[in-house]
Design an enzyme around this catalytic site. Sequence first.
Site, PDB file in Angstrom:
ATOM      1  N   PHE A  22       0.823  -1.221   0.000  1.00  0.00           N
ATOM      2  CA  PHE A  22       0.000   0.000   0.000  1.00  0.00           C
ATOM      3  C   PHE A  22       0.860   1.276   0.000  1.00  0.00           C
ATOM      4  O   PHE A  22       0.817   2.079  -0.944  1.00  0.00           O
ATOM      5  CB  PHE A  22      -0.927  -0.074   1.221  1.00  0.00           C
ATOM      6  CG  PHE A  22      -1.614   1.193   1.620  1.00  0.00           C
ATOM      7  CD1 PHE A  22      -2.243   1.999   0.686  1.00  0.00           C
ATOM      8  CD2 PHE A  22      -1.654   1.566   2.974  1.00  0.00           C
ATOM      9  CE1 PHE A  22      -2.900   3.167   1.081  1.00  0.00           C
ATOM     10  CE2 PHE A  22      -2.311   2.715   3.377  1.00  0.00           C
ATOM     11  CZ  PHE A  22      -2.924   3.525   2.429  1.00  0.00           C
ATOM     12  N   ASP A  51      13.069 -11.574  -1.334  1.00  0.00           N
ATOM     13  CA  ASP A  51      12.843 -11.491   0.111  1.00  0.00           C
ATOM     14  C   ASP A  51      13.920 -10.613   0.763  1.00  0.00           C
ATOM     15  O   ASP A  51      15.111 -10.772   0.450  1.00  0.00           O
ATOM     16  CB  ASP A  51      12.932 -12.926   0.671  1.00  0.00           C
ATOM     17  CG  ASP A  51      12.368 -13.057   2.059  1.00  0.00           C
ATOM     18  OD1 ASP A  51      12.501 -12.116   2.852  1.00  0.00           O
ATOM     19  OD2 ASP A  51      11.798 -14.128   2.353  1.00  0.00           O
ATOM     20  N   THR A 111       6.206   2.793  12.794  1.00  0.00           N
ATOM     21  CA  THR A 111       4.796   3.077  13.108  1.00  0.00           C
ATOM     22  C   THR A 111       4.644   3.658  14.512  1.00  0.00           C
ATOM     23  O   THR A 111       5.466   3.383  15.403  1.00  0.00           O
ATOM     24  CB  THR A 111       3.976   1.763  13.006  1.00  0.00           C
ATOM     25  OG1 THR A 111       2.702   1.958  13.601  1.00  0.00           O
ATOM     26  CG2 THR A 111       4.663   0.607  13.743  1.00  0.00           C
ATOM     27  N   ASP A 112       3.558   4.409  14.715  1.00  0.00           N
ATOM     28  CA  ASP A 112       3.258   4.939  16.057  1.00  0.00           C
ATOM     29  C   ASP A 112       2.934   3.815  17.046  1.00  0.00           C
ATOM     30  O   ASP A 112       2.993   4.018  18.259  1.00  0.00           O
ATOM     31  CB  ASP A 112       2.100   5.948  16.000  1.00  0.00           C
ATOM     32  CG  ASP A 112       0.802   5.387  15.429  1.00  0.00           C
ATOM     33  OD1 ASP A 112       0.766   4.208  15.029  1.00  0.00           O
ATOM     34  OD2 ASP A 112      -0.192   6.145  15.391  1.00  0.00           O
ATOM     35  N   GLU A 113       2.603   2.621  16.519  1.00  0.00           N
ATOM     36  CA  GLU A 113       2.187   1.542  17.421  1.00  0.00           C
ATOM     37  C   GLU A 113       3.317   1.076  18.341  1.00  0.00           C
ATOM     38  O   GLU A 113       3.071   0.402  19.337  1.00  0.00           O
ATOM     39  CB  GLU A 113       1.616   0.364  16.623  1.00  0.00           C
ATOM     40  CG  GLU A 113       0.418   0.797  15.802  1.00  0.00           C
ATOM     41  CD  GLU A 113      -0.410  -0.350  15.263  1.00  0.00           C
ATOM     42  OE1 GLU A 113      -0.459  -1.412  15.885  1.00  0.00           O
ATOM     43  OE2 GLU A 113      -1.021  -0.152  14.198  1.00  0.00           O
ATOM     44  N   TYR A 154       2.949  -7.513  16.288  1.00  0.00           N
ATOM     45  CA  TYR A 154       3.305  -6.641  15.156  1.00  0.00           C
ATOM     46  C   TYR A 154       4.094  -5.437  15.664  1.00  0.00           C
ATOM     47  O   TYR A 154       5.204  -5.146  15.193  1.00  0.00           O
ATOM     48  CB  TYR A 154       2.041  -6.169  14.417  1.00  0.00           C
ATOM     49  CG  TYR A 154       2.286  -4.931  13.571  1.00  0.00           C
ATOM     50  CD1 TYR A 154       3.107  -4.979  12.441  1.00  0.00           C
ATOM     51  CD2 TYR A 154       1.708  -3.697  13.904  1.00  0.00           C
ATOM     52  CE1 TYR A 154       3.349  -3.833  11.672  1.00  0.00           C
ATOM     53  CE2 TYR A 154       1.941  -2.559  13.152  1.00  0.00           C
ATOM     54  CZ  TYR A 154       2.768  -2.631  12.033  1.00  0.00           C
ATOM     55  OH  TYR A 154       3.007  -1.501  11.289  1.00  0.00           O
ATOM     56  N   ASP A 194      10.282  -6.789  -3.636  1.00  0.00           N
ATOM     57  CA  ASP A 194       9.070  -7.167  -2.902  1.00  0.00           C
ATOM     58  C   ASP A 194       8.861  -8.673  -3.057  1.00  0.00           C
ATOM     59  O   ASP A 194       8.985  -9.227  -4.150  1.00  0.00           O
ATOM     60  CB  ASP A 194       7.868  -6.388  -3.463  1.00  0.00           C
ATOM     61  CG  ASP A 194       6.698  -6.410  -2.500  1.00  0.00           C
ATOM     62  OD1 ASP A 194       6.312  -5.347  -1.982  1.00  0.00           O
ATOM     63  OD2 ASP A 194       6.145  -7.521  -2.247  1.00  0.00           O
ATOM     64  N   ALA A 218       7.304  -5.175   5.239  1.00  0.00           N
ATOM     65  CA  ALA A 218       6.990  -5.690   6.576  1.00  0.00           C
ATOM     66  C   ALA A 218       5.725  -6.528   6.492  1.00  0.00           C
ATOM     67  O   ALA A 218       4.928  -6.387   5.572  1.00  0.00           O
ATOM     68  CB  ALA A 218       6.759  -4.531   7.553  1.00  0.00           C
ATOM     69  N   SER A 241       7.506  -6.271  16.959  1.00  0.00           N
ATOM     70  CA  SER A 241       8.500  -6.566  15.913  1.00  0.00           C
ATOM     71  C   SER A 241       8.977  -5.275  15.254  1.00  0.00           C
ATOM     72  O   SER A 241      10.146  -5.139  14.885  1.00  0.00           O
ATOM     73  CB  SER A 241       7.927  -7.534  14.874  1.00  0.00           C
ATOM     74  OG  SER A 241       6.911  -6.924  14.107  1.00  0.00           O
ATOM     75  N   LYS A 242       8.086  -4.300  15.129  1.00  0.00           N
ATOM     76  CA  LYS A 242       8.508  -3.017  14.547  1.00  0.00           C
ATOM     77  C   LYS A 242       9.427  -2.267  15.529  1.00  0.00           C
ATOM     78  O   LYS A 242      10.420  -1.665  15.115  1.00  0.00           O
ATOM     79  CB  LYS A 242       7.291  -2.147  14.204  1.00  0.00           C
ATOM     80  CG  LYS A 242       6.412  -2.682  13.088  1.00  0.00           C
ATOM     81  CD  LYS A 242       7.100  -2.761  11.735  1.00  0.00           C
ATOM     82  CE  LYS A 242       7.449  -1.412  11.148  1.00  0.00           C
ATOM     83  NZ  LYS A 242       7.966  -1.545   9.756  1.00  0.00           N
TER      84      LYS A 242
HETATM   85  P1  NAD Z   1       1.481  -3.679   3.230  1.00  0.00           P
HETATM   86  O1  NAD Z   1       1.196  -4.910   4.012  1.00  0.00           O
HETATM   87  O2  NAD Z   1       0.408  -3.107   2.353  1.00  0.00           O
HETATM   88  O3  NAD Z   1       2.764  -3.909   2.307  1.00  0.00           O
HETATM   89  C1  NAD Z   1       3.889  -4.615   2.744  1.00  0.00           C
HETATM   90  C2  NAD Z   1       4.679  -5.035   1.507  1.00  0.00           C
HETATM   91  O4  NAD Z   1       5.874  -5.692   1.948  1.00  0.00           O
HETATM   92  C3  NAD Z   1       3.931  -6.005   0.601  1.00  0.00           C
HETATM   93  O5  NAD Z   1       4.056  -5.609  -0.743  1.00  0.00           O
HETATM   94  C4  NAD Z   1       4.637  -7.345   0.842  1.00  0.00           C
HETATM   95  O6  NAD Z   1       4.609  -8.204  -0.283  1.00  0.00           O
HETATM   96  C5  NAD Z   1       6.049  -6.876   1.171  1.00  0.00           C
HETATM   97  N1  NAD Z   1       6.794  -7.852   1.979  1.00  0.00           N
HETATM   98  C6  NAD Z   1       6.375  -8.504   3.091  1.00  0.00           C
HETATM   99  N2  NAD Z   1       7.332  -9.329   3.529  1.00  0.00           N
HETATM  100  C7  NAD Z   1       8.397  -9.183   2.700  1.00  0.00           C
HETATM  101  C8  NAD Z   1       9.692  -9.753   2.643  1.00  0.00           C
HETATM  102  N3  NAD Z   1      10.084 -10.682   3.551  1.00  0.00           N
HETATM  103  N4  NAD Z   1      10.528  -9.368   1.669  1.00  0.00           N
HETATM  104  C9  NAD Z   1      10.140  -8.455   0.736  1.00  0.00           C
HETATM  105  N5  NAD Z   1       8.922  -7.887   0.730  1.00  0.00           N
HETATM  106  C10 NAD Z   1       8.054  -8.246   1.701  1.00  0.00           C
HETATM  107  O7  NAD Z   1       1.968  -2.612   4.301  1.00  0.00           O
HETATM  108  P2  NAD Z   1       1.824  -1.023   4.311  1.00  0.00           P
HETATM  109  O8  NAD Z   1       0.566  -0.656   4.975  1.00  0.00           O
HETATM  110  O9  NAD Z   1       2.120  -0.506   2.961  1.00  0.00           O
HETATM  111  O10 NAD Z   1       3.017  -0.654   5.309  1.00  0.00           O
HETATM  112  C11 NAD Z   1       4.319  -0.372   4.823  1.00  0.00           C
HETATM  113  C12 NAD Z   1       5.227  -0.013   5.996  1.00  0.00           C
HETATM  114  O11 NAD Z   1       4.689   1.114   6.682  1.00  0.00           O
HETATM  115  C13 NAD Z   1       5.358  -1.124   7.030  1.00  0.00           C
HETATM  116  O12 NAD Z   1       6.689  -1.152   7.471  1.00  0.00           O
HETATM  117  C14 NAD Z   1       4.412  -0.682   8.149  1.00  0.00           C
HETATM  118  O13 NAD Z   1       4.864  -1.174   9.392  1.00  0.00           O
HETATM  119  C15 NAD Z   1       4.536   0.819   8.061  1.00  0.00           C
HETATM  120  N6  NAD Z   1       3.375   1.596   8.528  1.00  0.00           N
HETATM  121  C16 NAD Z   1       2.117   1.326   8.055  1.00  0.00           C
HETATM  122  C17 NAD Z   1       1.041   2.104   8.476  1.00  0.00           C
HETATM  123  C18 NAD Z   1      -0.363   1.878   7.941  1.00  0.00           C
HETATM  124  O14 NAD Z   1      -1.296   2.524   8.405  1.00  0.00           O
HETATM  125  N7  NAD Z   1      -0.569   1.014   6.955  1.00  0.00           N
HETATM  126  C19 NAD Z   1       1.249   3.143   9.384  1.00  0.00           C
HETATM  127  C20 NAD Z   1       2.547   3.386   9.853  1.00  0.00           C
HETATM  128  C21 NAD Z   1       3.601   2.611   9.402  1.00  0.00           C
END
Ligand code: NAD
Length: 329
Positions: A11, A61, A125-127, A149, A37, A83, A152-153
């Site tokens: 995303f 990976d 993340t804020d979490e 989750y 990815d 992630a 781990s972050k």
């Molecule tokens: P998402 O789940 O939509 O996308 C994660 C992507 O990482 C996917 O395309 C997946 O295929 C890829 N991925 C997973 N494991 C992998 C691996 N071992 N090797 C390579 N690629 C891998 O997540 P998102 O919502 O886009 O979040 C992206 C980042 O932002 C994350 O680190 C998340 O912790 C952080 N984040 C997200 C939010 C939120 O609201 N979504 C808020 C704050 C921070």
Amino acid sequence: MKVFVTGGAGFIGSTYVRSLLAGAYPGYEDAEVTVLDKLTYAGNRANLPAHHPRLTFVRGDVCDLGLLRDLLPGHDAVVHFAAESHVDRSLTDASAFVTTNVGGTQVLLDAAVSTGVPRFVHISTDEVYGSIEHGSWDENCPLLPNSPYAASKAASDLIARSYWRTHGLDLSVTRCSNNYGPHQHVEKLIPRFVTNLLNGEPVPLYGTGGNVREWLHVDDHCRAVQLVLTRGRAGETYNVGGGDERTNRQLTDLLLDLLGADPALVRYVTDRKAHDVRYALSDRKLREELGYAPQVDFAHGLAETVAWYRDNPGWWKPVRDAAQGGERR
Ligand code: NAD
């Protein structure tokens, strides 16, 4: 300029890459982008252009050190989004969260150091701060993560920082609040509720719906990431907030209004284990040091997001079918 983006088919990562390719970030209009990815259930190749002269897509990976050592030389920066990102999944099985979020980050950092990549931004993340009833967190607040989750972050943030301190890697960390916008996987709250309501199906609201989240448009998050990449200081963490605080019930009511849906479709369900009550960030450091200011008004951004899901069933229906197949298994 060559930028290496992990998780660029997810995303937020894909939003960042599409913005880079569209020339949205000054000084990076000609940037070449490599996306790495794994294409887990959350990754979607269709989130990125099938062909673009400045994009190289590699399915792989972040735990694969050999692959990273092959790919990274020549890149000017790593932006690490990859992630496992869904809290609910981490409650039933945390293993992939530890493997990818902790182990994968460590492997990527090792590869960046050994291949001499000059700049690294770790997306968090804020979490990691836990839950806060009043006030807001700044970057010096203790890390008290409540879900696997978030834990781990938090672990990955600390490992990332240690590579700055130990190896002198020019690295910054961002911690953002909840994102919303197009291309978010249907397992997450807003897309799940929107697509259920578009299908005339009930929406499951945890507990009393009183949990408070701060919502930020994904474009604002990506602009902040770019600011930190270009102007953030090494060894520093930047909160990315400034979004709109709402209870989940208030958010649900907005979605019902936007879709003209029947309020009777809301079903209260057993609360998530250890559900954080409220998240709230102070983003003063990012605003004062780097001139950050979110641009997308919440009401407007939410309406546009709902419209995007309404207009793009071809994107979310296959994702939803795959997710529901997975739930049945
Ligand atoms: P998402 O789940 O939509 O996308 C994660 C992507 O990482 C996917 O395309 C997946 O295929 C890829 N991925 C997973 N494991 C992998 C691996 N071992 N090797 C390579 N690629 C891998 O997540 P998102 O919502 O886009 O979040 C992206 C980042 O932002 C994350 O680190 C998340 O912790 C952080 N984040 C997200 C939010 C939120 O609201 N979504 C808020 C704050 C921070």
